[in-house]
Design a protein around this motif. Structure first.
Motif, mmCIF file in Angstrom:
data_model
loop_
_atom_site.group_PDB
_atom_site.id
_atom_site.type_symbol
_atom_site.label_atom_id
_atom_site.label_comp_id
_atom_site.label_asym_id
_atom_site.label_seq_id
_atom_site.Cartn_x
_atom_site.Cartn_y
_atom_site.Cartn_z
ATOM 1 N N PHE A 408 0.827 -1.108 -0.069
ATOM 2 C CA PHE A 408 -0.009 -0.142 0.093
ATOM 3 C C PHE A 408 0.939 1.331 0.101
ATOM 4 C CE2 PHE A 408 -3.338 -2.745 1.760
ATOM 5 C CZ PHE A 408 -4.334 -2.394 0.899
ATOM 6 N N LEU A 409 1.896 1.264 0.772
ATOM 7 C CA LEU A 409 2.582 2.316 1.122
ATOM 8 C C LEU A 409 3.624 2.740 -0.513
ATOM 9 C CD1 LEU A 409 4.066 2.310 4.483
ATOM 10 C CD2 LEU A 409 2.185 3.531 3.744
ATOM 11 N N LEU A 410 3.833 1.595 -1.152
ATOM 12 C CA LEU A 410 4.632 2.028 -2.107
ATOM 13 C C LEU A 410 3.601 2.429 -3.172
ATOM 14 C CD1 LEU A 410 6.723 -1.502 -2.674
ATOM 15 C CD2 LEU A 410 7.480 0.656 -2.372
ATOM 16 N N SER A 411 2.342 1.934 -3.172
ATOM 17 C CA SER A 411 1.389 2.555 -4.223
ATOM 18 C C SER A 411 1.239 4.108 -3.965
ATOM 19 C CB SER A 411 0.066 1.830 -4.298
ATOM 20 O OG SER A 411 0.360 0.440 -4.491
ATOM 21 N N PHE A 412 0.962 4.196 -2.696
ATOM 22 C CA PHE A 412 0.872 5.705 -2.309
ATOM 23 C C PHE A 412 2.113 6.533 -2.596
ATOM 24 C CE2 PHE A 412 -2.097 4.151 1.086
ATOM 25 C CZ PHE A 412 -3.326 4.689 0.559
ATOM 26 N N GLU A 413 3.239 6.053 -2.774
ATOM 27 C CA GLU A 413 4.569 6.767 -2.882
ATOM 28 C C GLU A 413 4.482 7.107 -4.474
ATOM 29 O OE1 GLU A 413 8.297 7.570 -4.402
ATOM 30 O OE2 GLU A 413 7.412 5.599 -4.705
ATOM 31 N N THR A 414 3.976 6.213 -5.297
ATOM 32 C CA THR A 414 4.120 6.587 -6.626
ATOM 33 C C THR A 414 3.039 7.865 -7.012
ATOM 34 O OG1 THR A 414 2.411 4.828 -7.105
ATOM 35 C CG2 THR A 414 4.624 4.137 -7.226
ATOM 36 N N LEU A 415 2.069 7.645 -6.054
ATOM 37 C CA LEU A 415 1.222 8.816 -6.109
ATOM 38 C C LEU A 415 1.555 10.164 -5.668
ATOM 39 C CD1 LEU A 415 -2.137 6.421 -5.475
ATOM 40 C CD2 LEU A 415 -1.446 7.689 -7.875
ATOM 41 N N GLY A 416 2.657 10.244 -4.834
ATOM 42 C CA GLY A 416 3.024 11.354 -4.081
ATOM 43 C C GLY A 416 2.194 11.644 -3.106
ATOM 44 N N PHE A 417 1.268 10.439 -2.241
ATOM 45 C CA PHE A 417 0.510 10.961 -1.350
ATOM 46 C C PHE A 417 1.036 10.113 0.105
ATOM 47 C CE2 PHE A 417 -3.040 9.244 1.488
ATOM 48 C CZ PHE A 417 -3.455 10.475 1.980
#
Length: 681
Positions: A408-417
């Protein structure tokens, strides 16, 4: 004219004129056994040969060969329903050509009258019905077959014992069995399937049946065959693709869904591309007649990213029209559908996001990850949606596996969130149980926390020490690139673990990084390592890693900000543009002033003045991507650059340049007072 000639001519007229176009014979010659010829239950007197000329479909013309039809003659025995006698032979393809007779075969009369002849040959009794039922093969039910068989080989064994029509049922049964077994067993079963002696026989039967099979069964067969791993370039798959192209006009709404499902998983080739093009034309014609939402979404997912924009827009309008009928599953699935067709419909995404947010509890892991990945692909930023997902994961933190939270955190990082609550939860978990992390987990966690520049108020030092300790225990099994990624993340967070850095700066490791893998990325990260070791508070200031020089990045300072500075500072001589600094840093504008910030120097005065009495001010015009989503929180690389500029003696002021307008630039709120101090003199 004698009696024999009269009888012969009368028989010819009867065969040509008196029979309707119904099916007179049924054959089961598709199965791999001796063909069986069975008369219809209906009275053959009313339908025999007229159906051969025009009633039978051309696609089955090759099925009826070497069929003998005759009347009983002296010396021959007859079984009711099947004639075993010499007569005329149909030894050519029957359809669409007309029936032809061999010269050596003819009707022979033994003096029997026409009435007796018809009575003898065409009178049916209940005995014939019993014989017909006995000799007709019973079609196999694929669901029942899948229940009775435990492996793919069992299905093929059943087929080899008594092949029946249609062959698609065997492939469907095998696919049902393959779905319910484990991945390892499925791989083994597929190997046995390909080596089974009856597999080629089933494929041959499938190709022969393609033109006469129901269209939906044909599509189900293609989908099952592809999912079973039959090579796409095989003759059977290509034959099915070609046949589906020829019969695509038979495609209804249900068939559209099946065909789209099959094409999504197939690699591009001539037949697949042609079929996808035909599907697009068909969808363009029938889009307003599609009633099922899942069928609409399957079709949208299949048409591909290179479909015409007009077709994408038409499908979007159809989806918006049916928005009131969307279920929760439809709304969740729409993100992936739009990403598959590369069509960013903000209105549709906003409406689906509201439904997802309202029904976030109980949403599976794969669905949530798919939504986040689709948002990244579509460049769709919805802070409410991201915050809802992050809060849900943080609230239910204990039910998730550690790798799921990291994902989840890796996905948020790619979104800049940056989700602070969830990141604090994971940080506390790492501090308590550092031994639960694998090498991949360590590298991923370091990347996320360094990229999003997340610092815990209390346990940040314990968190970095726990990660460093876990990484040190894995040095014997970590790859060179993973080690570089981990140390690079530590350096961005201004932390320098001894054992990992000592391992990384070994000559053989550096040589491997400079000669293999993504060398350009490796060189950039090694330059960052050199810079951090020199400028930050580390014990490696005397160490320098020899590296190729990085190319200078082109800088285009914002002209709007330049005009503002020129007006406020009363001239262009009081600031410099595009200043290149050591360690591969550059700044957009540099202003020189006294340490009390009461006077701005021109660059000629600044050079002559004492260095101790001068304060250098760096004005950076940064893009929106330098901040976390919809916040003033800087991301890792920009935070590291500001830290290093401070070490180099600069006072940093940030100006924000949003991508929506290259001419629009505003001073970052925290730096507004600093800018006022600069410009007031």
């Amino acid at each position: 004219m004698n009696n024999r000639a009269h009888t012969f001519l009368w028989g010819i007229r009867q065969f040509r004129t008196s029979i309707p176009r119904s099916r007179a014979l049924r054959t089961y010659s598709l199965v791999f056994c001796k063909p069986e010829v069975i008369h219809s239950k209906r009275n053959p007197r009313n339908h025999l040969l007229n159906g051969f000329d025009e009633g039978l479909q051309p696609s089955v013309r090759y099925l009826f060969q070497d069929i003998f039809i005759s009347k009983s003659v002296a010396g021959c025995t007859q079984t009711r329903g099947i004639i075993h006698a010499a007569g005329f032979k149909l030894d050519r393809i029957l359809c669409p050509r007309r029936l032809s007779f061999d010269a050596k075969h003819s009707f022979v009369s033994d003096g029997t009258s026409d009435h007796d002849l018809m009575k003898t040959n065409f009178h049916h009794t209940s005995t014939e019905d019993v014989l017909t039922k006995k000799m007709r093969p019973t079609p196999v039910n694929y669901k029942k077959l899948a229940q009775e068989c435990n492996s793919l080989s069992d299905v093929l064994d059943t087929f080899s014992k008594a092949p029946t029509f249609p062959g698609s049922n065997y492939f469907l049964a095998m696919w049902i069995i393959a779905k319910r077994i484990s991945e390892d067993k499925r791989r083994f079963e597929k190997q046995l399937m390909f080596s089974h002696p009856a597999f080629n026989q089933l494929c041959e039967q499938m190709m022969r049946e393609a033109k006469i099979m129901r269209y939906d069964h044909l599509l189900f067969s293609l989908n099952a065959i592809v999912k079973l791993g039959v090579p796409q370039n095989s003759l059977m798959v290509q034959t099915l693709l070609r046949t589906i192209q020829e019969r695509i006009s038979e495609c209804d709404e249900r068939c559209l869904s099946i065909l789209s499902t099959a094409l999504v998983t197939m690699e591009p080739c001539m037949n697949v591309n042609a079929l996808r093009a035909g599907l697009r034309i068909l969808v363009d014609q029938q889009v307003w007649n599609i009633n099922d939402i899942f069928t609409l979404q399957t079709v949208m997912r299949c048409i591909g990213k290179d479909a015409p924009f007009a077709l994408k827009k038409k499908l979007e309008m159809k989806a918006l029209k049916e928005l009131g009928r969307f279920s929760v599953l439809n709304s969740r699935h729409m993100f992936e559908v739009l990403a598959a067709m590369d069509h960013r419909s903000v209105v549709l995404l906003n409406e689906c996001s509201k439904i997802v947010i309202d029904n976030i509890h109980g949403c599976p892991f794969k669905v949530l990850i798919s939504i986040l990945q689709s948002c990244r692909d579509l460049r769709y930023q919805n802070e409410d949606l991201f915050k809802s997902i992050a809060d849900y994961v943080a609230t239910t933190f204990d039910i998730w596996k550690l790798k799921h939270v990291i994902f989840f955190l890796l996905s948020f990082e790619t979104l800049g969130f940056r989700p602070p609550g969830l990141m604090d939860k994971l940080l506390e978990k790492v501090v308590q149980e550092p031994g639960s992390l694998t090498v991949k987990n360590i590298v991923s966690v370091l990347h996320v926390y360094s990229s999003l520049n997340h610092v815990h108020n209390v346990q940040n030092r314990e968190f970095l020490e726990a990660l460093a300790s876990a990484l040190t225990g894995c040095l014997h099994q970590i790859s060179s690139e993973s080690l570089l990624n981990a140390v690079h993340s530590f350096c961005m967070m201004n932390y320098f673990p001894l054992a990992p850095i000592n391992q990384l700066i070994k000559e053989n490791i550096i040589h491997e990084l400079l000669t293999s893998g993504d060398t350009e990325k490796n060189i950039h990260k090694l330059h960052v390592l050199n810079t951090c070791l020199k400028l930050d508070e580390s014990t490696y200031k005397c160490i320098h890693i020899p590296l190729p020089q990085l190319p200078l990045t082109a800088s285009h300072p914002n002209e709007k900000l330049a005009e503002v500075l020129s007006r406020l500072l009363e001239g262009d001589g009081c600031f410099s543009r595009n200043v290149q600094l050591p360690h591969n840093y550059h700044i957009d504008f540099e202003i020189r002033m006294d340490t009390n910030r009461t006077q701005v120097f021109s660059f000629s005065e600044g050079d002559a003045s004492s260095a101790t009495n001068m304060q250098r001010v760096a004005v950076l015009c940064v893009p929106k991507s330098a901040y976390c989503l919809n916040s003033n929180h800087l991301r890792g690389l920009m935070a590291m650059k500001i830290r290093h500029l401070n070490v180099m003696g600069f006072h940093v002021i940030l100006g924000n340049k949003w991508p929506r307008s290259t001419k629009y630039c505003r001073i970052h709120p925290p730096s507004q007072e600093q800018m006022a101090e600069v410009c007031c003199m």
